[in-house]
Design a protein around this motif. Structure first.
Motif, PDB file in Angstrom:
ATOM      1  N   ASP A  89      -7.639  13.656   4.006  1.00 47.00           N
ATOM      2  CA  ASP A  89      -6.180  13.915   4.630  1.00 47.00           C
ATOM      3  C   ASP A  89      -6.627  13.700   6.012  1.00 47.00           C
ATOM      4  O   ASP A  89      -7.664  13.727   6.515  1.00 47.00           O
ATOM      5  N   GLY A  90      -5.711  13.003   6.814  1.00 46.88           N
ATOM      6  CA  GLY A  90      -5.605  12.490   8.030  1.00 46.88           C
ATOM      7  C   GLY A  90      -6.233  11.314   8.499  1.00 46.88           C
ATOM      8  O   GLY A  90      -6.396  10.683   9.493  1.00 46.88           O
ATOM      9  N   VAL A  91      -6.794  10.571   7.439  1.00 42.60           N
ATOM     10  CA  VAL A  91      -7.699   9.234   7.600  1.00 42.60           C
ATOM     11  C   VAL A  91      -6.541   8.035   7.551  1.00 42.60           C
ATOM     12  O   VAL A  91      -5.968   8.008   6.154  1.00 42.60           O
ATOM     13  N   LYS A  92      -6.258   7.549   8.473  1.00 42.78           N
ATOM     14  CA  LYS A  92      -5.249   6.305   8.216  1.00 42.78           C
ATOM     15  C   LYS A  92      -5.830   5.097   7.363  1.00 42.78           C
ATOM     16  O   LYS A  92      -7.283   4.908   7.616  1.00 42.78           O
ATOM     17  N   ASN A 119     -11.153   5.535  10.406  1.00 43.10           N
ATOM     18  CA  ASN A 119     -12.476   5.811  10.704  1.00 43.10           C
ATOM     19  C   ASN A 119     -13.509   5.060  10.679  1.00 43.10           C
ATOM     20  O   ASN A 119     -14.739   5.563  10.881  1.00 43.10           O
ATOM     21  N   GLY A 120     -13.355   3.871  10.362  1.00 43.97           N
ATOM     22  CA  GLY A 120     -14.505   2.811   9.931  1.00 43.97           C
ATOM     23  C   GLY A 120     -15.180   3.041   8.809  1.00 43.97           C
ATOM     24  O   GLY A 120     -16.068   2.246   8.404  1.00 43.97           O
ATOM     25  N   VAL A 132       0.820  -1.049  -0.015  1.00 44.53           N
ATOM     26  CA  VAL A 132       0.008   0.009  -0.234  1.00 44.53           C
ATOM     27  C   VAL A 132       0.921   1.083   0.188  1.00 44.53           C
ATOM     28  O   VAL A 132       1.741   1.293   0.958  1.00 44.53           O
ATOM     29  N   THR A 133       0.849   2.061  -0.993  1.00 44.35           N
ATOM     30  CA  THR A 133       1.456   3.382  -0.859  1.00 44.35           C
ATOM     31  C   THR A 133       0.494   4.585  -0.640  1.00 44.35           C
ATOM     32  O   THR A 133      -0.293   4.943  -1.243  1.00 44.35           O
ATOM     33  N   ASP A 134       1.233   5.199   0.444  1.00 44.13           N
ATOM     34  CA  ASP A 134       0.403   6.181   1.180  1.00 44.13           C
ATOM     35  C   ASP A 134       1.328   7.284   1.322  1.00 44.13           C
ATOM     36  O   ASP A 134       1.876   7.302   2.478  1.00 44.13           O
ATOM     37  N   PRO A 135       1.242   8.545   0.415  1.00 40.25           N
ATOM     38  CA  PRO A 135       0.352   8.846  -0.398  1.00 40.25           C
ATOM     39  C   PRO A 135       0.956   8.396  -1.666  1.00 40.25           C
ATOM     40  O   PRO A 135       2.065   7.945  -1.926  1.00 40.25           O
ATOM     41  N   SER A 136       0.217   8.478  -2.644  1.00 36.07           N
ATOM     42  CA  SER A 136       0.667   8.107  -4.064  1.00 36.07           C
ATOM     43  C   SER A 136       0.334   9.273  -5.085  1.00 36.07           C
ATOM     44  O   SER A 136      -0.396  10.149  -4.830  1.00 36.07           O
ATOM     45  N   ALA A 137       1.336   9.428  -5.850  1.00 38.56           N
ATOM     46  CA  ALA A 137       1.310  10.485  -6.978  1.00 38.56           C
ATOM     47  C   ALA A 137       0.256   9.969  -8.190  1.00 38.56           C
ATOM     48  O   ALA A 137       0.360   8.812  -8.709  1.00 38.56           O
ATOM     49  N   PRO A 138      -0.564  10.916  -8.552  1.00 39.04           N
ATOM     50  CA  PRO A 138      -1.424  10.513  -9.924  1.00 39.04           C
ATOM     51  C   PRO A 138      -0.462  10.197 -11.087  1.00 39.04           C
ATOM     52  O   PRO A 138       0.623  10.845 -11.139  1.00 39.04           O
ATOM     53  N   ASP A 139      -1.024   9.262 -11.937  1.00 38.60           N
ATOM     54  CA  ASP A 139      -0.273   9.277 -13.071  1.00 38.60           C
ATOM     55  C   ASP A 139      -0.420  10.384 -14.201  1.00 38.60           C
ATOM     56  O   ASP A 139       0.248  10.478 -15.248  1.00 38.60           O
ATOM     57  N   ASN A 140      -1.322  11.429 -14.099  1.00 38.00           N
ATOM     58  CA  ASN A 140      -1.458  12.415 -14.719  1.00 38.00           C
ATOM     59  C   ASN A 140      -2.105  13.559 -13.971  1.00 38.00           C
ATOM     60  O   ASN A 140      -2.680  13.520 -12.860  1.00 38.00           O
ATOM     61  N   SER A 141      -2.163  14.946 -14.349  1.00 38.57           N
ATOM     62  CA  SER A 141      -2.793  15.742 -13.268  1.00 38.57           C
ATOM     63  C   SER A 141      -4.336  15.902 -13.353  1.00 38.57           C
ATOM     64  O   SER A 141      -4.848  16.181 -12.424  1.00 38.57           O
TER      65      SER A 141
END
Length: 129
Positions: free
Chosen positions: A105-108, A65-66, A18-27
């Motif tokens: 953001d902030g949710v694990k 957060n469920g 799991v990669t967190d965060p990940s970059a998008p493949d395009n804008s």
């Protein structure tokens, strides 16, 4: 990550990472404000026959957060999204791809589920630490 990798008569599925965060493949695939992209990298290997399905419809991310998060449209840098989620594998043949999720953001991440591998109606689940 902990959990039992999925094995059915048709496919074996392994959560690679799991990669967190990940970059998008395009804008165009960037996360909206206040969110980030998370990539769930899966290896799907054929066990018997030829199997086709959609990883985007089978994968679910569960936050600490469920809340349950469905796949995001688009891809992440460094990985394919299989073939827009679709995969086809024959015995011994593997396909590796990433399913993207848009999470606030902030949710694990708590866990990842894959419904394509069910044990008595329960999807395969991997805990993420």
């Amino acid at each position: 990550m902990t959990g039992v990798d999925c094995a059915t008569t048709a496919v074996n599925v392994k959560l690679v990472k799991v990669t967190d965060p990940s970059a998008p493949d395009n804008s165009l695939d960037a996360a909206s404000a206040g969110h980030r992209l998370i990539a769930v990298v899966l290896r799907i290997t054929g066990a018997s026959g030829t199997t086709s399905s959609d990883a985007n419809n089978s994968a679910v991310l569960i936050g600490a957060n469920g809340q349950t998060y469905q796949t995001a449209i688009g891809g992440v840098a460094g990985y394919t999204n299989f073939n827009s989620g679709d995969y086809t594998v024959s015995p011994g043949q593997s396909s590796v791809g990433a399913v993207a999720f848009q999470v606030p953001d902030g949710v694990k991440v708590s866990s990842v589920q894959f419904a394509g591998c069910q044990y008595s109606g329960t999807p395969a689940t991997w805990k993420v630490r």
